[in-house]
Write a protein that holds these residues in place. Structure first.
Motif, PDB file in Angstrom:
ATOM      1  N   ARG A   1       0.833  -1.205   0.000  1.00  0.00           N
ATOM      2  CA  ARG A   1       0.000   0.000   0.000  1.00  0.00           C
ATOM      3  C   ARG A   1       0.872   1.261   0.000  1.00  0.00           C
TER       4      ARG A   1
ATOM      5  N   LEU B   1       1.649   4.077  -3.041  1.00  0.00           N
ATOM      6  CA  LEU B   1       1.433   5.505  -2.846  1.00  0.00           C
ATOM      7  C   LEU B   1       2.684   6.300  -3.207  1.00  0.00           C
TER       8      LEU B   1
ATOM      9  N   ILE C   1      -2.959  -2.614  -6.825  1.00  0.00           N
ATOM     10  CA  ILE C   1      -3.656  -1.331  -6.969  1.00  0.00           C
ATOM     11  C   ILE C   1      -5.135  -1.502  -6.637  1.00  0.00           C
TER      12      ILE C   1
ATOM     13  N   TYR D   1      -6.460   0.173  -3.285  1.00  0.00           N
ATOM     14  CA  TYR D   1      -7.041   1.492  -3.586  1.00  0.00           C
ATOM     15  C   TYR D   1      -8.331   1.435  -4.395  1.00  0.00           C
TER      16      TYR D   1
ATOM     17  N   LEU E   1      -6.017   5.807  -6.451  1.00  0.00           N
ATOM     18  CA  LEU E   1      -4.637   5.828  -5.952  1.00  0.00           C
ATOM     19  C   LEU E   1      -3.972   7.148  -6.307  1.00  0.00           C
TER      20      LEU E   1
END
Length: 197
Positions: free
Chosen positions: A4, A8, A39, A43, A49
């Protein structure tokens, strides 16, 4: 860091290099050394994202906006024209550098209808940005800002911010300085006061 966080950070780098529209899911995966499934799992979509990455980039600038005395533990006069001038001077300084990330804001505005997931996510974040701008000018804590102030004073500052971003991205040479904004506000306040007499 887990996937995660890696996604980002990779998305932030992609945004700064390519912008929203040109960044692909594969670009993010390559930059973050993760996989495409991550992804969606973390998100929901590439656009969500990218929206979170954009908000994170903006939040990373917020300390640069603080008046110098406040940033070092001192005290400036909340609500004063001097405070107004200093905060806008700090904000404008983040717009003047080469490769300013504020161009992403203009891209979002221009492409908003083509990026509905990004637009919807950032519309919610914009309200919180309005809340966060108020303490910069008036002091206090963000969590103590009343909703009515967010809808009036916060949106006033948000509108100034959006206009400045557009002007600095379009033509920094003709965009207003903090001194010019402060003089404009001084004249508006004076005219309003004269009109009440």
């Amino acid at each position: 860091m887990g996937h995660r966080e890696d996604l980002l950070e990779g998305a932030k780098r992609c945004l700064l290099e390519k912008g929203f529209v040109r960044t692909t899911a594969r670009d993010i995966v390559k930059e973050s050394v993760t996989n495409l499934a991550s992804i969606g799992y973390h998100y929901g979509s590439k656009d969500k994202l990218l929206a979170e990455a954009y908000v994170s980039l903006i939040e990373g600038l917020s300390d640069d906006f603080l008046p110098a005395a406040e940033a070092s533990g001192g005290d400036t006069e909340p609500g004063s024209l001097d405070r107004f001038q200093e905060v806008w001077s700090n904000i404008i300084a983040t717009m003047q550098g080469p490769g300013s990330m504020w161009r992403l804001s203009v891209e979002i505005v221009a492409m908003g209808d083509q990026l509905p997931a990004v637009r919807d996510h950032l519309a919610l974040a914009q309200r919180e940005a309005a809340r966060g701008l108020i303490p910069l000018f008036f002091g206090g804590r963000e969590e103590d800002v009343p909703e009515g102030d967010v809808d009036s004073v916060g949106q006033f500052y948000n509108t100034l911010m959006t206009g400045l971003i557009c002007q600095y991205v379009f033509d920094p040479a003709t965009a207003p300085t903090a001194d010019q904004l402060t003089e404009g506000l001084r004249r508006v306040i004076g005219a309003a006061a004269d009109g009440r007499k």
